[in-house]
Motif scaffolding. Sequence first.
Motif, PDB file in Angstrom:
ATOM      1  N   GLN A 148       0.804  -1.196   0.024  1.00 39.62           N
ATOM      2  CA  GLN A 148      -0.095   0.164  -0.100  1.00 39.62           C
ATOM      3  C   GLN A 148       0.902   1.304   0.138  1.00 39.62           C
ATOM      4  N   ARG A 149       0.450   2.153  -0.565  1.00 36.91           N
ATOM      5  CA  ARG A 149       1.091   3.714  -0.451  1.00 36.91           C
ATOM      6  C   ARG A 149       0.358   4.594   0.394  1.00 36.91           C
ATOM      7  N   VAL A 150       0.929   4.688   1.447  1.00 37.06           N
ATOM      8  CA  VAL A 150       0.494   5.464   2.643  1.00 37.06           C
ATOM      9  C   VAL A 150       1.153   6.783   3.005  1.00 37.06           C
ATOM     10  N   GLU A 151       0.471   7.766   3.069  1.00 39.05           N
ATOM     11  CA  GLU A 151       1.214   9.145   3.339  1.00 39.05           C
ATOM     12  C   GLU A 151       0.934   9.564   4.768  1.00 39.05           C
ATOM     13  N   PRO A 152       1.928   9.979   5.549  1.00 45.50           N
ATOM     14  CA  PRO A 152       3.288  10.334   5.203  1.00 45.50           C
ATOM     15  C   PRO A 152       3.963   9.109   5.110  1.00 45.50           C
ATOM     16  N   PRO A 153       5.129   9.354   4.472  1.00 46.84           N
ATOM     17  CA  PRO A 153       6.067   7.948   4.608  1.00 46.84           C
ATOM     18  C   PRO A 153       6.543   7.535   5.996  1.00 46.84           C
ATOM     19  N   ALA A 232       4.753  -3.729  19.576  1.00 47.57           N
ATOM     20  CA  ALA A 232       5.172  -3.091  18.752  1.00 47.57           C
ATOM     21  C   ALA A 232       4.252  -2.716  17.650  1.00 47.57           C
ATOM     22  N   LEU A 233       3.028  -3.370  17.642  1.00 43.78           N
ATOM     23  CA  LEU A 233       1.726  -3.218  16.793  1.00 43.78           C
ATOM     24  C   LEU A 233       1.114  -1.755  17.164  1.00 43.78           C
ATOM     25  N   GLN A 234       1.337  -1.430  18.422  1.00 45.53           N
ATOM     26  CA  GLN A 234       0.707  -0.243  19.067  1.00 45.53           C
ATOM     27  C   GLN A 234       1.918   0.967  18.899  1.00 45.53           C
ATOM     28  N   VAL A 235       3.141   0.559  19.300  1.00 47.64           N
ATOM     29  CA  VAL A 235       4.272   1.527  19.597  1.00 47.64           C
ATOM     30  C   VAL A 235       4.716   2.132  18.311  1.00 47.64           C
ATOM     31  N   LEU A 236       5.161   1.406  17.486  1.00 50.19           N
ATOM     32  CA  LEU A 236       5.804   1.892  16.231  1.00 50.19           C
ATOM     33  C   LEU A 236       4.963   2.681  15.485  1.00 50.19           C
ATOM     34  N   PRO A 237       3.583   2.372  15.176  1.00 41.39           N
ATOM     35  CA  PRO A 237       2.648   3.188  14.520  1.00 41.39           C
ATOM     36  C   PRO A 237       2.468   4.656  15.173  1.00 41.39           C
ATOM     37  N   LEU A 238       2.566   4.425  16.570  1.00 43.44           N
ATOM     38  CA  LEU A 238       2.350   5.833  17.254  1.00 43.44           C
ATOM     39  C   LEU A 238       3.563   6.590  17.033  1.00 43.44           C
ATOM     40  N   ILE A 239       4.763   6.242  17.118  1.00 43.76           N
ATOM     41  CA  ILE A 239       5.923   6.870  16.717  1.00 43.76           C
ATOM     42  C   ILE A 239       5.887   7.284  15.449  1.00 43.76           C
ATOM     43  N   GLY A 240       5.309   6.612  14.208  1.00 41.26           N
ATOM     44  CA  GLY A 240       5.381   7.223  13.130  1.00 41.26           C
ATOM     45  C   GLY A 240       4.265   8.298  12.942  1.00 41.26           C
ATOM     46  N   LEU A 241       3.265   8.212  13.697  1.00 39.66           N
ATOM     47  CA  LEU A 241       2.400   9.285  13.763  1.00 39.66           C
ATOM     48  C   LEU A 241       2.754  10.592  14.313  1.00 39.66           C
ATOM     49  N   LEU A 242       3.846  10.367  15.246  1.00 41.45           N
ATOM     50  CA  LEU A 242       4.311  11.696  15.860  1.00 41.45           C
ATOM     51  C   LEU A 242       5.250  12.187  14.987  1.00 41.45           C
ATOM     52  N   LEU A 243       6.144  11.439  14.245  1.00 39.75           N
ATOM     53  CA  LEU A 243       7.136  11.752  13.161  1.00 39.75           C
ATOM     54  C   LEU A 243       6.666  12.408  12.084  1.00 39.75           C
ATOM     55  N   ALA A 244       5.244  12.225  11.738  1.00 39.60           N
ATOM     56  CA  ALA A 244       4.614  12.640  10.685  1.00 39.60           C
ATOM     57  C   ALA A 244       4.740  14.131  10.763  1.00 39.60           C
ATOM     58  N   TRP A 245       4.550  14.939  11.977  1.00 41.12           N
ATOM     59  CA  TRP A 245       4.430  16.246  12.331  1.00 41.12           C
ATOM     60  C   TRP A 245       5.846  16.891  12.738  1.00 41.12           C
ATOM     61  N   ARG A 246       6.432  15.757  13.504  1.00 40.54           N
ATOM     62  CA  ARG A 246       7.806  16.499  14.060  1.00 40.54           C
ATOM     63  C   ARG A 246       8.994  15.498  13.707  1.00 40.54           C
ATOM     64  N   PRO A 247      10.081  16.434  13.671  1.00 41.41           N
ATOM     65  CA  PRO A 247      10.539  17.608  13.725  1.00 41.41           C
ATOM     66  C   PRO A 247      10.112  18.310  12.461  1.00 41.41           C
ATOM     67  N   ARG A 249      11.487  21.064  10.641  1.00 43.32           N
ATOM     68  CA  ARG A 249      12.471  21.232   9.525  1.00 43.32           C
ATOM     69  C   ARG A 249      12.938  19.994   8.907  1.00 43.32           C
ATOM     70  N   ALA A 250      12.433  18.721   9.372  1.00 40.30           N
ATOM     71  CA  ALA A 250      12.692  17.527   8.677  1.00 40.30           C
ATOM     72  C   ALA A 250      12.111  17.219   7.373  1.00 40.30           C
ATOM     73  N   THR A 251      12.697  16.643   6.197  1.00 38.00           N
ATOM     74  CA  THR A 251      11.782  16.263   5.099  1.00 38.00           C
ATOM     75  C   THR A 251      11.127  14.866   5.307  1.00 38.00           C
ATOM     76  N   PRO A 252      10.304  14.508   4.503  1.00 38.26           N
ATOM     77  CA  PRO A 252       9.677  13.304   4.709  1.00 38.26           C
ATOM     78  C   PRO A 252      10.875  11.924   4.661  1.00 38.26           C
ATOM     79  N   GLY A 253      11.693  12.281   3.972  1.00 39.61           N
ATOM     80  CA  GLY A 253      12.844  11.326   3.806  1.00 39.61           C
ATOM     81  C   GLY A 253      13.436  11.232   5.244  1.00 39.61           C
ATOM     82  N   HIS A 254      13.718  12.185   5.924  1.00 36.34           N
ATOM     83  CA  HIS A 254      14.476  12.206   7.436  1.00 36.34           C
ATOM     84  C   HIS A 254      13.551  11.800   8.059  1.00 36.34           C
TER      85      HIS A 254
END
Length: 317
Positions: A148-153, A232-247, A249-254
Amino acid sequence: MTRVRGSGEPVRRMWAVNRPLVFTGALMVLVLAAALVGLAVDRQSITGQPAWAKPARFALSICLYSLTLMWLLTFVRGRERLVRTVSRVTAVGLSVEMALIVGVAAAGTTSHFNFTTATTTGVWITMAVFIVAAWVMNLATVVLLLSQRVEPPAFAWGLRLGTGVACLGMAVAFLMTLPTHLQREAAAEGHGMPIIGAHTVGLADGGPGLPVTDWSTVGGDLRIPHFVGLHALQVLPLIGLLLAWRPRRATPGHRAALMWIAALSYLGLVLILTWQARRAQPVTAPDALTGVALLAVAATAVTAALLVLRHARLADG
């Protein structure tokens, strides 16, 4: 393309496609309530802990797993039949496992690893078959999310890597089904193996343990990496959700790179906890080797994250 916006559509999809998991989650709430009543009124003990402690823990865990999987499957597009298969097989597998755990607890004996009688052997083998089916469905979910293609990366990788690490955490349970050294010794002496497998490494199940979880405080315990890996089923998606907005100045790749660092570090923790348990070492008393391994994972994660953030600042100018 799926984006992390708009809660209405995922909720509608959860109900339309994942009704078996909705039902399973709701059923586990009822089982948990019944198990809590059992803890209050039934003083019976099984392997050193209250008879209804295991049903309560499993009901809570299965409820959380069912609802999380249901949410993850809302990000899958164009695979409705496969999604339904994953939902139904998982719901049936986990419901059968829960029913057998409750039934055996009511009978006053242990459900896991029990080959004492034909009945307990049948119960354990049936549980094993259905839980393996649920594990295969988790693996299928990893494959579905990768397609699947899900945004943001960063969030997309949080979903995929979280499900993948959870699949590995679930697989740790297979190690529990192997005969222990003590069981093999007893069989060699002609005593047979009425119990094959154990949660605890280095001694029989049922010794001193932590409150609520019952994780051993005198030997290794494979339930610990199993628990940490599964969540990890809950923890890592939550981290991904937080990283979608922070930091900011970071690009989607970062941000995706930071997600990978978090996931690999989490995987490292699961592997270290498995290694610690296999060495018959209590989680409450890590030795120097375990401490060094944990520090190495933490130091590597921090260093890698700082390098990514530094690169992001330089790229931002």
